[in-house]
Motif scaffolding. Sequence first.
Motif, mmCIF file in Angstrom:
data_model
loop_
_atom_site.group_PDB
_atom_site.id
_atom_site.type_symbol
_atom_site.label_atom_id
_atom_site.label_comp_id
_atom_site.label_asym_id
_atom_site.label_seq_id
_atom_site.Cartn_x
_atom_site.Cartn_y
_atom_site.Cartn_z
ATOM 1 N N ASN A 13 -7.241 -15.874 1.869
ATOM 2 C CA ASN A 13 -7.752 -14.723 2.173
ATOM 3 C C ASN A 13 -7.028 -14.022 3.510
ATOM 4 O OD1 ASN A 13 -9.889 -14.174 0.008
ATOM 5 N ND2 ASN A 13 -11.115 -15.829 1.095
ATOM 6 N N ALA A 14 -6.726 -15.031 4.575
ATOM 7 C CA ALA A 14 -6.223 -14.649 5.703
ATOM 8 C C ALA A 14 -4.928 -13.655 5.382
ATOM 9 C CB ALA A 14 -6.036 -15.610 6.638
ATOM 10 N N ALA A 15 -3.986 -14.088 4.547
ATOM 11 C CA ALA A 15 -2.739 -13.659 4.331
ATOM 12 C C ALA A 15 -2.954 -12.284 3.532
ATOM 13 C CB ALA A 15 -1.928 -14.695 3.353
ATOM 14 N N LEU A 16 -4.005 -12.205 2.572
ATOM 15 C CA LEU A 16 -4.336 -10.965 2.013
ATOM 16 C C LEU A 16 -4.782 -10.034 2.625
ATOM 17 C CD1 LEU A 16 -3.785 -9.352 -0.715
ATOM 18 C CD2 LEU A 16 -5.773 -10.441 -1.509
ATOM 19 N N ASN A 17 -5.789 -10.407 3.481
ATOM 20 C CA ASN A 17 -6.447 -9.424 4.666
ATOM 21 C C ASN A 17 -5.041 -8.866 5.519
ATOM 22 O OD1 ASN A 17 -9.168 -9.040 4.103
ATOM 23 N ND2 ASN A 17 -9.243 -11.214 4.540
ATOM 24 N N ALA A 18 -4.275 -9.770 6.006
ATOM 25 C CA ALA A 18 -3.260 -9.486 7.055
ATOM 26 C C ALA A 18 -2.233 -8.308 6.018
ATOM 27 C CB ALA A 18 -2.613 -10.533 7.338
ATOM 28 N N LEU A 19 -1.982 -8.503 5.014
ATOM 29 C CA LEU A 19 -1.094 -7.573 4.155
ATOM 30 C C LEU A 19 -1.766 -6.268 3.879
ATOM 31 C CD1 LEU A 19 1.336 -7.152 2.284
ATOM 32 C CD2 LEU A 19 -0.099 -8.204 0.591
ATOM 33 N N HIS A 20 -3.102 -6.354 3.632
ATOM 34 C CA HIS A 20 -3.809 -5.003 3.583
ATOM 35 C C HIS A 20 -3.623 -4.282 4.834
ATOM 36 C CE1 HIS A 20 -5.973 -4.358 -0.325
ATOM 37 N NE2 HIS A 20 -5.246 -5.792 -0.404
ATOM 38 N N HIS A 66 -9.700 -1.692 -21.431
ATOM 39 C CA HIS A 66 -9.431 -0.945 -20.487
ATOM 40 C C HIS A 66 -9.050 -1.779 -19.191
ATOM 41 C CE1 HIS A 66 -10.535 3.078 -22.014
ATOM 42 N NE2 HIS A 66 -11.335 2.510 -22.809
ATOM 43 N N ALA A 67 -7.985 -1.648 -18.603
ATOM 44 C CA ALA A 67 -7.840 -2.357 -17.456
ATOM 45 C C ALA A 67 -7.285 -1.222 -16.238
ATOM 46 C CB ALA A 67 -6.646 -3.251 -17.320
ATOM 47 N N PHE A 68 -7.635 -1.679 -14.872
ATOM 48 C CA PHE A 68 -7.586 -0.560 -13.765
ATOM 49 C C PHE A 68 -6.802 -1.363 -12.652
ATOM 50 C CE2 PHE A 68 -11.365 -0.323 -15.912
ATOM 51 C CZ PHE A 68 -11.588 1.181 -16.252
ATOM 52 N N ILE A 69 -6.115 -0.679 -12.188
ATOM 53 C CA ILE A 69 -5.134 -1.298 -10.844
ATOM 54 C C ILE A 69 -5.728 -0.883 -9.726
ATOM 55 C CG2 ILE A 69 -3.133 -1.834 -12.115
ATOM 56 C CD1 ILE A 69 -1.696 0.514 -10.804
ATOM 57 N N LEU A 70 -5.919 -1.784 -8.745
ATOM 58 C CA LEU A 70 -6.562 -1.272 -7.573
ATOM 59 C C LEU A 70 -5.836 -1.911 -6.580
ATOM 60 C CD1 LEU A 70 -10.158 -2.093 -8.208
ATOM 61 C CD2 LEU A 70 -9.248 0.099 -8.084
ATOM 62 N N ASP A 71 -5.997 -1.448 -5.228
ATOM 63 C CA ASP A 71 -5.419 -2.405 -4.004
ATOM 64 C C ASP A 71 -3.593 -2.692 -4.116
ATOM 65 O OD1 ASP A 71 -7.936 -2.479 -2.822
ATOM 66 O OD2 ASP A 71 -8.497 -4.001 -4.345
ATOM 67 N N THR A 72 -3.146 -1.779 -4.730
ATOM 68 C CA THR A 72 -1.712 -1.848 -4.717
ATOM 69 C C THR A 72 -1.086 -1.747 -3.149
ATOM 70 O OG1 THR A 72 -1.229 -0.976 -7.013
ATOM 71 C CG2 THR A 72 0.356 -1.148 -5.761
ATOM 72 N N VAL A 73 -0.571 -2.889 -2.846
ATOM 73 C CA VAL A 73 -0.027 -2.899 -1.536
ATOM 74 C C VAL A 73 1.278 -3.607 -1.007
ATOM 75 C CG1 VAL A 73 -1.502 -4.914 -0.766
ATOM 76 C CG2 VAL A 73 -0.637 -3.208 0.926
#
Length: 131
Positions: A13-20, A66-73
């Motif tokens: 979680n820390a790495a993904l939060n930092a990337l966002h 149906h699929a949806f993409i979110l949070d592309t970063v």
Amino acid sequence: MTIEYEWRGDFDNAALNALHADGFGHPVAQTDWRKRLERHSLGWVCARERGSLVGFVNVVWDGGVHAFILDTVVAQHRQGRGVGSALVAAAAHEARAAKCEWLHVDFEDHLRSFYFDACGFKETTAGLIAL
């Protein structure tokens, strides 16, 4: 630059939060991404360079076609180098493999060229209610 892409890749979680925070230009949050993804996602794609998380996209779905993409970063130092479009391509590949027939995306206007030109999305009519 060698970037490795992994469907349902492990992350903390820390790495993904930092990337966002880096990619979207906001303070580091304390989101429990693992819990969120396990509850709502078909999967996700992690992009890594020498073990460091440099890109991410979330693929949520309706449990059907149906699929949806979110949070592309993508990390700022890797933006504009094809990492984002490779993330979306991997997401589309995996959604197709899961028998999804449609991949949806919403985005801000300044990302039109990225999603339409680099990723191959087509413009459609859609609606939105701000809640």
